[in-house]
Design a protein around this motif. Structure first.
Motif, PDB file in Angstrom:
ATOM      1  N   ALA A  69      51.570  43.481  44.724  1.00  0.00           N
ATOM      2  CA  ALA A  69      50.450  44.295  44.232  1.00  0.00           C
ATOM      3  C   ALA A  69      49.912  43.801  42.890  1.00  0.00           C
ATOM      4  CB  ALA A  69      50.891  45.757  44.111  1.00  0.00           C
ATOM      5  N   PRO A  70      49.355  42.589  42.860  1.00  0.00           N
ATOM      6  CA  PRO A  70      48.876  42.052  41.582  1.00  0.00           C
ATOM      7  C   PRO A  70      47.540  42.665  41.152  1.00  0.00           C
ATOM      8  CG  PRO A  70      48.349  40.542  43.352  1.00  0.00           C
ATOM      9  CD  PRO A  70      49.156  41.648  43.968  1.00  0.00           C
ATOM     10  N   ASP A  71      47.225  42.467  39.891  1.00  0.00           N
ATOM     11  CA  ASP A  71      45.910  42.858  39.378  1.00  0.00           C
ATOM     12  C   ASP A  71      44.857  41.798  39.700  1.00  0.00           C
ATOM     13  OD1 ASP A  71      46.811  45.245  37.876  1.00  0.00           O
ATOM     14  OD2 ASP A  71      47.897  43.769  36.684  1.00  0.00           O
ATOM     15  N   VAL A  72      45.288  40.537  39.685  1.00  0.00           N
ATOM     16  CA  VAL A  72      44.371  39.404  39.868  1.00  0.00           C
ATOM     17  C   VAL A  72      45.047  38.375  40.771  1.00  0.00           C
ATOM     18  CG1 VAL A  72      43.092  37.545  38.720  1.00  0.00           C
ATOM     19  CG2 VAL A  72      43.407  39.742  37.556  1.00  0.00           C
ATOM     20  N   VAL A  73      44.262  37.716  41.609  1.00  0.00           N
ATOM     21  CA  VAL A  73      44.734  36.564  42.380  1.00  0.00           C
ATOM     22  C   VAL A  73      43.997  35.327  41.882  1.00  0.00           C
ATOM     23  CG1 VAL A  73      44.799  35.452  44.647  1.00  0.00           C
ATOM     24  CG2 VAL A  73      45.324  37.899  44.433  1.00  0.00           C
ATOM     25  N   ALA A 106      45.458  44.648  49.654  1.00  0.00           N
ATOM     26  CA  ALA A 106      46.371  45.081  48.601  1.00  0.00           C
ATOM     27  C   ALA A 106      45.649  45.779  47.452  1.00  0.00           C
ATOM     28  CB  ALA A 106      47.156  43.878  48.072  1.00  0.00           C
ATOM     29  N   GLY A 107      44.328  45.908  47.566  1.00  0.00           N
ATOM     30  CA  GLY A 107      43.568  46.602  46.533  1.00  0.00           C
ATOM     31  C   GLY A 107      43.228  45.757  45.326  1.00  0.00           C
ATOM     32  N   VAL A 108      43.338  44.438  45.462  1.00  0.00           N
ATOM     33  CA  VAL A 108      43.003  43.544  44.334  1.00  0.00           C
ATOM     34  C   VAL A 108      41.486  43.525  44.153  1.00  0.00           C
ATOM     35  CG1 VAL A 108      43.129  41.184  43.460  1.00  0.00           C
ATOM     36  CG2 VAL A 108      45.045  42.140  44.768  1.00  0.00           C
ATOM     37  N   GLN A 109      41.052  43.593  42.908  1.00  0.00           N
ATOM     38  CA  GLN A 109      39.625  43.577  42.612  1.00  0.00           C
ATOM     39  C   GLN A 109      39.116  42.177  42.269  1.00  0.00           C
ATOM     40  OE1 GLN A 109      37.514  46.582  42.618  1.00  0.00           O
ATOM     41  NE2 GLN A 109      39.333  46.991  43.851  1.00  0.00           N
ATOM     42  N   LYS A 110      39.960  41.363  41.626  1.00  0.00           N
ATOM     43  CA  LYS A 110      39.464  40.101  41.075  1.00  0.00           C
ATOM     44  C   LYS A 110      40.202  38.906  41.666  1.00  0.00           C
ATOM     45  CE  LYS A 110      37.777  38.028  36.880  1.00  0.00           C
ATOM     46  NZ  LYS A 110      37.195  38.415  35.598  1.00  0.00           N
ATOM     47  N   GLY A 151      33.307  35.366  47.422  1.00  0.00           N
ATOM     48  CA  GLY A 151      32.195  36.244  47.063  1.00  0.00           C
ATOM     49  C   GLY A 151      32.309  37.640  47.652  1.00  0.00           C
ATOM     50  N   GLU A 152      33.187  37.832  48.637  1.00  0.00           N
ATOM     51  CA  GLU A 152      33.413  39.162  49.199  1.00  0.00           C
ATOM     52  C   GLU A 152      34.275  40.031  48.291  1.00  0.00           C
ATOM     53  OE1 GLU A 152      35.127  38.668  53.033  1.00  0.00           O
ATOM     54  OE2 GLU A 152      33.554  37.282  53.719  1.00  0.00           O
ATOM     55  N   MET A 153      34.978  39.404  47.355  1.00  0.00           N
ATOM     56  CA  MET A 153      35.797  40.174  46.425  1.00  0.00           C
ATOM     57  C   MET A 153      34.896  40.981  45.488  1.00  0.00           C
ATOM     58  SD  MET A 153      39.010  39.505  47.091  1.00  0.00           S
ATOM     59  CE  MET A 153      39.775  40.196  45.620  1.00  0.00           C
ATOM     60  N   PRO A 154      35.337  42.160  45.045  1.00  0.00           N
ATOM     61  CA  PRO A 154      34.537  42.907  44.071  1.00  0.00           C
ATOM     62  C   PRO A 154      34.211  42.082  42.831  1.00  0.00           C
ATOM     63  CG  PRO A 154      36.263  44.305  44.971  1.00  0.00           C
ATOM     64  CD  PRO A 154      36.531  42.919  45.483  1.00  0.00           C
ATOM     65  N   LEU A 209      39.805  34.997  33.487  1.00  0.00           N
ATOM     66  CA  LEU A 209      40.307  36.362  33.665  1.00  0.00           C
ATOM     67  C   LEU A 209      39.343  37.385  33.081  1.00  0.00           C
ATOM     68  CD1 LEU A 209      44.063  35.788  32.728  1.00  0.00           C
ATOM     69  CD2 LEU A 209      43.174  36.328  35.016  1.00  0.00           C
ATOM     70  N   ASP A 210      38.550  36.942  32.120  1.00  0.00           N
ATOM     71  CA  ASP A 210      37.634  37.842  31.423  1.00  0.00           C
ATOM     72  C   ASP A 210      36.169  37.586  31.786  1.00  0.00           C
ATOM     73  OD1 ASP A 210      37.480  40.003  29.693  1.00  0.00           O
ATOM     74  OD2 ASP A 210      37.027  38.761  27.957  1.00  0.00           O
ATOM     75  N   TRP A 211      35.915  36.785  32.844  1.00  0.00           N
ATOM     76  CA  TRP A 211      34.544  36.409  33.183  1.00  0.00           C
ATOM     77  C   TRP A 211      33.974  37.274  34.291  1.00  0.00           C
ATOM     78  CZ3 TRP A 211      34.980  30.314  33.494  1.00  0.00           C
ATOM     79  CH2 TRP A 211      35.207  29.817  32.195  1.00  0.00           C
ATOM     80  N   PRO A 212      32.646  37.402  34.327  1.00  0.00           N
ATOM     81  CA  PRO A 212      32.007  38.116  35.439  1.00  0.00           C
ATOM     82  C   PRO A 212      32.032  37.275  36.710  1.00  0.00           C
ATOM     83  CG  PRO A 212      30.346  37.176  33.995  1.00  0.00           C
ATOM     84  CD  PRO A 212      31.668  36.936  33.324  1.00  0.00           C
ATOM     85  N   ALA A 213      31.724  37.917  37.818  1.00  0.00           N
ATOM     86  CA  ALA A 213      31.714  37.244  39.112  1.00  0.00           C
ATOM     87  C   ALA A 213      30.652  36.154  39.154  1.00  0.00           C
ATOM     88  CB  ALA A 213      31.466  38.260  40.217  1.00  0.00           C
ATOM     89  N   GLY A 214      30.912  35.149  39.997  1.00  0.00           N
ATOM     90  CA  GLY A 214      29.945  34.075  40.200  1.00  0.00           C
ATOM     91  C   GLY A 214      30.557  32.709  39.954  1.00  0.00           C
ATOM     92  N   PRO A 215      29.791  31.644  40.248  1.00  0.00           N
ATOM     93  CA  PRO A 215      30.281  30.283  40.036  1.00  0.00           C
ATOM     94  C   PRO A 215      30.110  29.839  38.586  1.00  0.00           C
ATOM     95  CG  PRO A 215      28.107  30.208  41.010  1.00  0.00           C
ATOM     96  CD  PRO A 215      28.474  31.658  40.909  1.00  0.00           C
ATOM     97  N   VAL A 216      31.033  28.991  38.136  1.00  0.00           N
ATOM     98  CA  VAL A 216      30.964  28.408  36.793  1.00  0.00           C
ATOM     99  C   VAL A 216      31.408  26.951  36.886  1.00  0.00           C
ATOM    100  CG1 VAL A 216      31.668  28.581  34.379  1.00  0.00           C
ATOM    101  CG2 VAL A 216      31.595  30.646  35.782  1.00  0.00           C
ATOM    102  N   ASN A 217      30.574  26.041  36.382  1.00  0.00           N
ATOM    103  CA  ASN A 217      30.942  24.622  36.352  1.00  0.00           C
ATOM    104  C   ASN A 217      31.973  24.383  35.258  1.00  0.00           C
ATOM    105  OD1 ASN A 217      29.011  24.018  38.333  1.00  0.00           O
ATOM    106  ND2 ASN A 217      27.416  23.640  36.799  1.00  0.00           N
ATOM    107  N   ILE A 218      33.071  23.707  35.635  1.00  0.00           N
ATOM    108  CA  ILE A 218      34.130  23.376  34.675  1.00  0.00           C
ATOM    109  C   ILE A 218      34.243  21.853  34.630  1.00  0.00           C
ATOM    110  CG2 ILE A 218      36.541  23.678  34.039  1.00  0.00           C
ATOM    111  CD1 ILE A 218      34.907  26.258  33.914  1.00  0.00           C
TER     112      ILE A 218
END
Length: 280
Positions: A69-73, A106-110, A151-154, A209-218
Motif C-alpha cells: 500500500a504505497p503512497d507513490v509508485v 491499491a489506491g495509489v494516486q501518483k 496518464g490514467e493515474m490521477p 515526487l513534488d511535480w504535477p502530472a504530465g511529461p517532463v524532458n530530463i
C-alpha cells in the motif's frame, strides 16, 4: 515533503539502484522490486524492503501492491541488458499496464515513470513536451502505450529521459556503445543525441515526487550530434576517432530541459563533456 512510502518497480536496474539510496536518505520508506532473488539482499543493504516479483505476472504484482500500500509508485523498469528490444517493448506495454492496474487497485494516486526523449517529430528547434512524438520511429509503440497507461493515474508523471551514460550503461567502458567504438562500427554523423548521467536521472525521479502530472524532458544542457560527442567519447575510451560519415542525413532532434528547470531540477553534470571525462 513528509516521508512517503514509495514502491520502486525496477529497483535494481541502472537507475533504480541509484534511486533507492537517494529516497532512503531523504527519509522515505522504500519498497523495491526485482525479478532476481539474488538481488534482494542488495535492496535490503540499501535500507529498502525487497519484493521479488515479475511485473508481467499481473496477479503477483497486484498482491504486492495491495500488501505494501504505497503512497507513490516509481516505474524504472527496462529489459535492455541483452539489447532485446522486443522484450523491452513488452515490458513497457504489458508491464506498465499491470503496474498501473495494480497501483490503482491499491489506491495509489501518483506514479512516476521512465520514458525516452528521442522520438519527437523532426524539427529545427529543441523539442519541448508540447511537441508530438513520431509514430514512425520503432520505439513509439511501447512508449505510446506506457505514457497512455501512466496518464490514467490521477497523478501520472512521465520522465522523458535522454540517453543514459555512466556506470552500468551502454556508454560505460564495458558497455555496448563502447564495444562498437572499439570495433570501429560508429561514424561521425549529424545525428542528434541528448544525454543524461544516470545519477542525474535518479535525482530527477526524486524531484518528481513534488511535480504535477504530465511529461517532463530530463536531459542535460548540451544536445549534440555524433560528429560532436563521438570524438570526445572515443578519446575518453582511448579509442581512435571514428571516421566521418559521407552523405549522412541529419537525424533526431535536440531536446529542451527548460520545463524540468522551471520545476526546480537541473543536472549536476550540465554537459556530457564533463561526464565523459569520468566514464567509470
Amino acid at each position: 515533503m513528509p516521508p512517503l512510502k514509495i514502491f520502486v518497480a525496477g529497483a535494481t536496474g541502472v537507475v533504480g539502484r541509484r534511486l533507492v539510496p537517494l529516497l532512503a536518505r531523504a527519509g522515505h520508506e522504500v519498497v523495491g522490486t526485482t525479478r532476481s532473488p539474488e538481488r534482494a539482499q542488495t535492496l535490503a543493504d540499501q535500507h529498502a524492503t525487497p519484493v521479488v516479483v515479475d511485473v508481467l505476472d499481473a496477479g503477483a504484482l497486484t498482491e504486492a501492491l495491495a500488501e505494501h500500500a504505497p503512497d507513490v509508485v516509481i516505474h524504472q523498469l527496462t529489459d535492455l541488458s541483452a539489447e532485446d528490444f522486443a522484450a523491452n517493448s513488452r515490458l513497457r506495454i504489458d508491464g506498465t499496464r499491470n503496474l498501473v492496474d495494480a497501483a490503482r487497485a491499491a489506491g495509489v494516486q501518483k506514479m512516476i515513470a521512465q520514458s525516452i526523449s528521442w522520438i519527437y517529430q523532426p524539427g529545427t528547434t529543441p523539442a519541448t513536451e508540447d511537441d508530438p512524438l513520431d509514430p514512425s520511429l520503432p520505439p513509439y509503440g511501447g512508449i505510446a502505450a506506457l505514457e497512455e497507461a501512466v496518464g490514467e493515474m490521477p497523478e501520472g508523471v512521465v520522465l522523458r529521459y535522454g540517453a543514459f551514460y555512466g556506470p552500468g550503461t551502454w556508454y560505460a567502458p564495458d558497455g555496448a556503445i563502447a564495444e562498437r567504438v572499439h570495433a570501429g562500427a560508429l561514424s561521425l554523423t549529424p545525428s542528434w543525441t541528448c544525454f543524461v548521467h544516470v545519477d542525474d536521472a535518479a535525482s530527477a525521479a526524486v524531484a518528481a515526487l513534488d511535480w504535477p502530472a504530465g511529461p517532463v524532458n530530463i536531459v542535460d544542457d548540451e544536445p549534440a550530434t555524433a560528429a560532436e560527442w563521438l570524438p570526445v567519447y572515443s578519446a575518453a575510451l582511448g579509442a581512435p576517432t571514428p571516421p566521418t560519415a559521407r552523405h549522412a542525413a541529419p537525424l533526431g532532434r535536440p531536446v529542451s530541459n527548460a520545463r524540468a528547470r522551471e520545476l526546480g531540477w537541473k543536472p549536476r553534470l550540465e554537459s556530457w563533456r564533463e561526464g565523459f571525462s569520468d566514464l567509470g
